[in-house]
Scaffold this motif. Structure first.
Motif, PDB file in Angstrom:
ATOM      1  N   LYS A   1       0.549  -1.254   0.158  1.00 48.58           N
ATOM      2  CA  LYS A   1      -0.152   0.326  -0.679  1.00 48.58           C
ATOM      3  C   LYS A   1       0.976   1.267  -0.237  1.00 48.58           C
ATOM      4  N   ILE A   2       2.007   1.139   0.409  1.00 51.07           N
ATOM      5  CA  ILE A   2       2.281   2.458   0.748  1.00 51.07           C
ATOM      6  C   ILE A   2       3.108   2.790  -0.834  1.00 51.07           C
ATOM      7  N   ARG A   3       3.386   1.335  -0.985  1.00 48.58           N
ATOM      8  CA  ARG A   3       4.791   1.413  -2.582  1.00 48.58           C
ATOM      9  C   ARG A   3       3.187   2.020  -3.053  1.00 48.58           C
ATOM     10  N   ASP A   4       2.516   2.138  -3.646  1.00 45.80           N
ATOM     11  CA  ASP A   4       1.391   2.789  -4.370  1.00 45.80           C
ATOM     12  C   ASP A   4       1.311   4.004  -4.404  1.00 45.80           C
ATOM     13  N   THR A   5       1.502   4.722  -2.957  1.00 46.86           N
ATOM     14  CA  THR A   5       1.078   6.121  -2.808  1.00 46.86           C
ATOM     15  C   THR A   5       3.019   6.908  -3.294  1.00 46.86           C
ATOM     16  N   ALA A   6       3.958   6.291  -2.543  1.00 45.56           N
ATOM     17  CA  ALA A   6       5.152   6.136  -3.129  1.00 45.56           C
ATOM     18  C   ALA A   6       5.397   6.847  -4.436  1.00 45.56           C
ATOM     19  N   HIS A   7       4.768   5.771  -4.712  1.00 49.50           N
ATOM     20  CA  HIS A   7       4.883   6.105  -6.569  1.00 49.50           C
ATOM     21  C   HIS A   7       5.024   6.363  -6.703  1.00 49.50           C
ATOM     22  N   SER A   8       3.251   7.566  -6.969  1.00 48.40           N
ATOM     23  CA  SER A   8       2.171   8.105  -7.787  1.00 48.40           C
ATOM     24  C   SER A   8       2.837   9.275  -6.686  1.00 48.40           C
ATOM     25  N   HIS A   9       3.973   9.233  -5.977  1.00 53.08           N
ATOM     26  CA  HIS A   9       4.247  10.897  -5.805  1.00 53.08           C
ATOM     27  C   HIS A   9       6.150  11.015  -5.630  1.00 53.08           C
ATOM     28  N   ASP A  10       6.297   9.735  -6.149  1.00 49.77           N
ATOM     29  CA  ASP A  10       7.970   9.714  -6.773  1.00 49.77           C
ATOM     30  C   ASP A  10       8.850   9.975  -5.090  1.00 49.77           C
ATOM     31  N   ARG A  11       8.341   9.603  -4.374  1.00 49.71           N
ATOM     32  CA  ARG A  11       8.453   9.406  -2.788  1.00 49.71           C
ATOM     33  C   ARG A  11       9.523   8.075  -1.983  1.00 49.71           C
ATOM     34  N   LEU A  12      10.596   8.762  -1.458  1.00 50.77           N
ATOM     35  CA  LEU A  12      11.283   7.274  -0.705  1.00 50.77           C
ATOM     36  C   LEU A  12      10.511   7.126   0.531  1.00 50.77           C
ATOM     37  N   PHE A  13      10.644   5.819   0.910  1.00 58.32           N
ATOM     38  CA  PHE A  13       9.901   5.519   2.378  1.00 58.32           C
ATOM     39  C   PHE A  13      11.292   4.547   3.054  1.00 58.32           C
ATOM     40  N   PHE A  14      11.156   5.167   4.443  1.00 61.73           N
ATOM     41  CA  PHE A  14      11.908   4.793   5.572  1.00 61.73           C
ATOM     42  C   PHE A  14      10.649   3.995   6.333  1.00 61.73           C
ATOM     43  N   VAL A  15      10.246   2.603   5.358  1.00 60.61           N
ATOM     44  CA  VAL A  15       9.470   1.530   6.176  1.00 60.61           C
ATOM     45  C   VAL A  15      10.612   0.709   7.817  1.00 60.61           C
TER      46      VAL A  15
END
Lengths: 328, 328, 328, 328
Positions: free
Chosen positions: B157-171
């Motif tokens: 789920k986090i990847r969905d939004t990471a990908h939509s916004h070109d973001r880097l997430f630390f999970v």
């Protein structure tokens, strides 16, 4: 039908929400149905300025209805906030023969669209895509239903461990300045307390209530906190305060975070997206502009964009009462 | 079969994990199958000291196999760490005619059991219930498979939004001092980087790698971080460091937290729990004590409790290599 | 490393299974890691004959690890069963400069590969992709773990309504000629009876057992039936027989069907797929051919293809016993 | 508030639906809030006749909000259809000091309640619990939203395999005589065709449409069929007809079946159940009787029971049109 509209663009902007892909698909399919062209714009207003377009026919949106996020990507655009940026965007639209644009997003997206329309009289139509449900002119925004279920499923899991250990959990959910997600997910998850910006219960009443709850035999508790709630500066401060003032509880915090923005949309959001896309395209074809499509009492309605973004609370007082009764 | 064992107690202790209920059910059903009595102990060693028991027959564990948490509840017991506490517990067991005990939990639970057995020569048998997979003598601990899937679904789920916004997430995922959840959930979620305590890549190599990844055209990234990883003091410090040293990324943090401990167990964990419960009870009936049951190469095996809690890393080097190749 | 292999093809064939996309991704990424080319073949052996190829680099398999099905599509090929068809396929491989091929599928797929290898001495390597777990040389086939969880989640839902109405449900699960899915999903779902081809209990013993179960106070029951079970000619005949011979039950049937073949793969299947893809490509690079990769005791191993497809039962006798005890 | 009502009974009857437990919980908690007694009746009208009651306080409904099915169990009662049966039921209510009853179910349940009220002037209040959404006086029945999501998730999985194999699937969903589940789940799942009782497209138009779809390049298709649809006598006959008249397709059938009745309720259904329980109890306390509570335009409303069960179609014509456009 308007003779003038032969090509419609669609973009997603602002925070993404589940169902945006389904809405893009619906816009593309409705264009195909009416035998006009459809163009996707990448990265919201940024892509509009850069001319970052992709042709969308009925086939090219196959297989996206159940995908979270937005394949057109979203972004916030500083350039579009400038007159120069918007001028370039307008030139891009004209050069590419685009006659109207469907904007999928929240209040920031619509504000940009309004300014753009005012300056260039360019036909725009909004679709409310945000998990926060903080837009007027629609009973539910696109992605809200999915976010509620994501939150409730996560809290269900947290309750398993809260109950096993007789713990008190503060669970922070999203929602920006409004308490829709917290109130509904809180009732849905059977939370013992729900803290929302619209109703300030005060931290002392919270502590009292938790004490009473403990005495009445409840061994574990879930307190759902809206991210916009103002009792504590943060959910961690809430925890610290309760830790200091309530001996009986072993207190933990869980911030659900960005997972609430993703995931495969629920059936409701997919159907809503499909209906909104049809209404948006057909309203443009009827010569309308500057509206947002929404569902009011289960009927598709148009609301002027400037009314949609006015910050009026839609919080359901009856549901607040239901929530009080459920936590008896 | 041992003539001496007519009544077996079962308790859950330490951090809860999905599948504990299924294991309790299996212990109760196996006792019923062998026509001996079964008693559940509430709140782990605390309930043992308090004599907080409940009779469990085959019917009383109906409907629990798919429930997260533990209906017997779990707790950490300071009293059981004292000689006095253990004496009371022993007296309770004797008074209630209990001949042996099945301990479901992790290393703390087993350490308590070992001490107790040493002092009173009371038959104990361990079942490794923890999401961390940090116990020797079993290829997988109970709850670990469920926690992996919970983590992977959240990261999807986090990847969905990471990908939509070109973001880097630390999970950040759970796992205490070991990287099993991070490594497996990271590979499963297609993470771009995985940080585990067993392999210190160093923060500068991380930054270099993320830079390289950006240049190669990856616009969004997921970095899965084990809670026990030591690069930063916390995942938030990691974020701050990267924020300061990598201009190109919009960086966010998500701490998955306690939801990883709950939820309905996977098929694997339910089957594992069923097998472990049978093995634990039948091993006691065969006169064995002081062992933990586990699955080694898909076969149920016994391991002496003192070996089970020895901190040897089981991390799969081949999988670390696979993870490196997948993030090419 | 073999100097001869510069380009590897990958195809999926036979019934699809969750994790096939993750395996294709792993093959492509491992090729990229070793700086050799990778080519995807559409529709299994059909596409091989038609030369329906697509270049796969590390980027082109982005975002597929969590998708069910196979984006390369699968098909059964009658043409590949003929000498002429295989000749054309061989010519296509040579024309496209392909040096080896990874075959993802089940026994039909591997049989085709064996014949092809015998005729042309063309390097082939198998990956066992099937939900049925009916392949030797691997403890678990790719997709099996996901199918188990899909089945268990569906049966959990059916139990809700079975229990509310005191009904008896026959639930048919997939598995072709073997009972792996039925046995494991049955134990996982807490079924009252499990009917598998490997153990013929006989319909009269089933009726007796259900009668006994009813008398002991169980009001609802789930009987999980493997599609390959031979007691009845079909699960509907089973229902009819029980309807006629057991007054006390209100009997229903549910055939879970093809949903068991789809869905986002579990963490286990994604990790397994990643490991298998690496092992398959690297084994080819080491000059090996005619093997299947598999996981035996959690280690990646090679098994000659002809052994992999030999029909030996791997059913776990210990688990059958556990299942008997659980339904006490 | 009515002085006369001191004790309220609640029962579930007819086909079960997700959210029934949440509604029972809400009735019990609302009674506790108003300091009156609450009694649960097992097995619907059967338990009413048998006096099979259980006291429900605020604590006794803990942990049920997220459980599918109904812990009070449901049944169809032939005895309650007789004057004699209803007389015994009335006596049971009087003997137990029960002053009013909340009926959770569908039209059969409400018809029974109406007759009972006519004969004994006993206060009754209905809550529409059915997945079929075939009750007037509420925009959505309890359990409908959950059933939609269960259906859509199952069809998503079926599409994975349909798409991998270029197959045509007929998927039968529940809904009795109405097409709500089929229409909404069909749009939500992106089905190529949707067959509902309210719109008879005729089998020849279906075959033509599938042919056209194939020619336009669609390789796989999902046709969602309402169980009440009348084109074929069954979904299997539909398959046979298409098999004979459409060479190009490999056709399969999947009947989703009873899993649609179970499962943890969605957030929407849990919130709806909570609101309905409050409204039902408080309406009785206000002296009202013979109504059904429902949500109309997101507001809780009362509808006379005899109007609620009148068979008027609520099918959304706009959504049928949206469905046509989406399958362009």
């Amino acid at each position: 039908m308007s003779q003038n509209i032969k090509k419609i663009a669609v973009l997603t902007s602002g925070g993404d929400s589940p169902g945006m892909n389904a809405a893009i698909r619906s816009v593309a399919r409705t264009c195909a149905y009416h035998k006009i062209s459809c163009v996707g714009v990448y990265r919201g207003y940024e892509g509009l300025i850069d001319g970052d377009f992709v042709a969308l026919d009925a086939r090219s949106v196959r297989g996206v209805i159940n995908k979270g996020g937005t394949f057109l990507k979203s972004a916030r655009s500083k350039r579009f906030m400038t007159k120069e940026g918007r001028k370039i965007a307008y030139d891009q639209l004209r050069e590419n023969g685009i006659d109207a644009i469907v904007l999928i997003g929240g209040d920031g997206t619509f504000t940009g669209g309004l300014v753009f329309n005012t300056e260039y009289n360019f036909p725009v139509m909004g679709i409310p895509g945000t998990i926060d449900n903080d837009i007027n002119g629609t009973d539910r925004t696109l992605g809200y239903d999915t976010a509620l279920n994501t939150a409730v499923e996560a809290i269900d899991k947290i309750r398993d461990t809260a109950h096993s250990h007789d713990r008190l959990f503060f669970v922070e959910v999203m929602g920006r300045d409004v308490g829709h997600i917290a109130l509904n997910a809180g009732v849905g998850a059977g939370a013992e307390e729900i803290l929302i910006p619209e109703e300030d219960m005060g931290i002392d009443r919270l502590v009292e209530s938790l004490e009473r709850s403990k005495k009445s035999g409840k061994s574990s508790s879930i307190v759902v906190v809206a991210e916009g709630d103002k009792i504590g500066k943060s959910v961690f401060e809430l925890k610290d305060y309760v830790d200091q003032n309530l001996d009986e509880y072993d207190v933990r915090v869980s911030v659900l975070g960005h997972m609430q923005r993703g995931g495969s949309p629920t059936c409701f959001d997919r159907v809503l997206a499909s209906r909104m896309g049809v209404k948006a395209v057909e309203s443009l074809l009827e010569g309308k502009s500057n509206y947002m499509v929404g569902t009011i009492h289960d009927t598709m309605e148009l609301t002027p964009l400037e009314k949609a973004i006015k910050g009026e609370s839609k919080i359901n007082k009856e549901l607040i009462r239901v929530s009080d009764i459920m936590t008896t």
